[in-house]
Design a protein around this motif. Structure first.
Motif, PDB file in Angstrom:
ATOM      1  N   SER A  88      45.602  38.984  27.797  1.00 23.54           N
ATOM      2  CA  SER A  88      45.594  39.456  29.327  1.00 23.54           C
ATOM      3  C   SER A  88      44.083  39.767  29.450  1.00 23.54           C
ATOM      4  O   SER A  88      43.830  39.696  30.505  1.00 23.54           O
ATOM      5  N   GLU A  93      39.774  34.639  36.885  1.00 22.24           N
ATOM      6  CA  GLU A  93      39.743  35.302  38.047  1.00 22.24           C
ATOM      7  C   GLU A  93      41.300  34.788  38.888  1.00 22.24           C
ATOM      8  O   GLU A  93      41.731  35.653  39.273  1.00 22.24           O
ATOM      9  N   GLU A  96      44.247  35.786  36.941  1.00 21.17           N
ATOM     10  CA  GLU A  96      44.497  37.091  37.082  1.00 21.17           C
ATOM     11  C   GLU A  96      45.141  37.773  38.577  1.00 21.17           C
ATOM     12  O   GLU A  96      45.832  38.441  38.588  1.00 21.17           O
ATOM     13  N   ALA A 100      48.589  39.314  39.265  1.00 16.04           N
ATOM     14  CA  ALA A 100      48.463  40.818  39.942  1.00 16.04           C
ATOM     15  C   ALA A 100      49.517  40.718  41.067  1.00 16.04           C
ATOM     16  O   ALA A 100      50.224  41.582  41.432  1.00 16.04           O
ATOM     17  N   THR A 103      53.112  40.776  40.093  1.00 18.29           N
ATOM     18  CA  THR A 103      53.768  42.036  39.631  1.00 18.29           C
ATOM     19  C   THR A 103      53.615  43.291  40.712  1.00 18.29           C
ATOM     20  O   THR A 103      54.483  44.219  40.636  1.00 18.29           O
ATOM     21  N   LYS A 122      47.559  44.487  31.702  1.00 17.04           N
ATOM     22  CA  LYS A 122      46.191  44.787  32.312  1.00 17.04           C
ATOM     23  C   LYS A 122      46.530  44.301  33.813  1.00 17.04           C
ATOM     24  O   LYS A 122      45.784  44.832  34.909  1.00 17.04           O
ATOM     25  N   SER A 123      47.491  43.491  34.449  1.00 18.14           N
ATOM     26  CA  SER A 123      47.532  43.109  35.588  1.00 18.14           C
ATOM     27  C   SER A 123      48.583  43.473  36.243  1.00 18.14           C
ATOM     28  O   SER A 123      49.270  42.926  37.416  1.00 18.14           O
TER      29      SER A 123
END
Length: 235
Positions: A88, A93, A96, A100, A103, A122-123
């Motif tokens: 993760s 970018e 990620e 994000a 989620t 992390k995301s």
């Protein structure tokens, strides 16, 4: 093109195979995916084996499509979400941002696996080692001797058959049923873009689903869902 999906009963409930590799659970409005192995290419790059670094993008695009097709409001990932626990932290970018967005859009639950036991969300999303949802155990690796209904991943099963002199090898789900066929346990195919596969009839898979009276591979074939017997309990 209208997406083709395949409904089938399992442990007294209805499930649906989506994109051949994801499982939709209508009662829970949940999508289940196993073995994403995000950032596998970057892991290999660290060790000198260079692969195109876009596997995470492709995998997350597949997940996003499955969410759109099903309208799922929750996603459970069944372990080996990243190829290693630090994966993760290596997401570029664009990938990620994709993760994000996913989620944020759904209730996302990461179940950890042997590749990523110490991963960080992390995301976004939440992390669990395993869960029980409406009587169904969700974990990464099938637990031999488990008497409850179970959904898992880990083995990356692929069915291998010969039809009209052609050898066909495709990702599949593997289902072990009890004596009266009313309930059992299921191993999902790997969902990630860079995941290989194990022969669904491998003794390690059959052993993981014991006790069972039958073990079958389930795979989309054209517009129907085909079942291939893998193992039968001796009479």
């Amino acid at each position: 093109m209208v997406p083709v999906s395949f409904d089938f009963p399992f442990c007294g409930d209805e499930f649906r195979l989506v994109q051949d590799r994801a499982l939709f659970w209508p009662r829970e409005n949940a999508l289940l995916v196993a073995d994403l192995h995000l950032e596998k290419a970057s892991f290999f790059a660290k060790h000198g084996q260079l692969l195109p670094p876009y596997d995470s993008r492709e995998t997350l695009e597949r997940v996003a499509l499955a969410v759109r097709e099903t309208g799922a409001r929750r996603v459970y990932t069944l372990g080996d979400n990243f190829h290693d626990s630090a994966g993760s932290q290596r997401l570029e970018e664009h990938a990620e941002g994709m993760l994000a967005a996913l989620t944020r859009a759904v209730d996302w639950v990461w179940i950890t696996g042997n590749h990523d036991p110490a991963m960080e969300a992390k995301s976004g999303g939440t992390i669990a080692e395993e869960l029980v949802v409406n009587g169904m155990v969700l974990r990464h690796m099938a637990k031999r001797g488990e008497a409850r209904p179970e959904l898992s991943g880990h083995f990356h099963p692929r069915v291998q058959v010969k039809i009209h002199h052609r050898h066909i090898r495709r990702p599949c789900a593997v289902i072990g049923h009890n004596d009266d066929q009313t309930c059992g346990r299921m191993i999902l195919p790997a969902f990630g873009a860079l995941t290989g596969g194990m022969n669904a009839a491998d003794p390690a898979i059959i052993k993981a689903l014991q006790p069972a009276s039958t073990v079958d591979a389930v795979v989309p074939a054209g517009k129907r869902l085909a079942r291939f017997p893998l193992w039968r309990e001796a009479a």
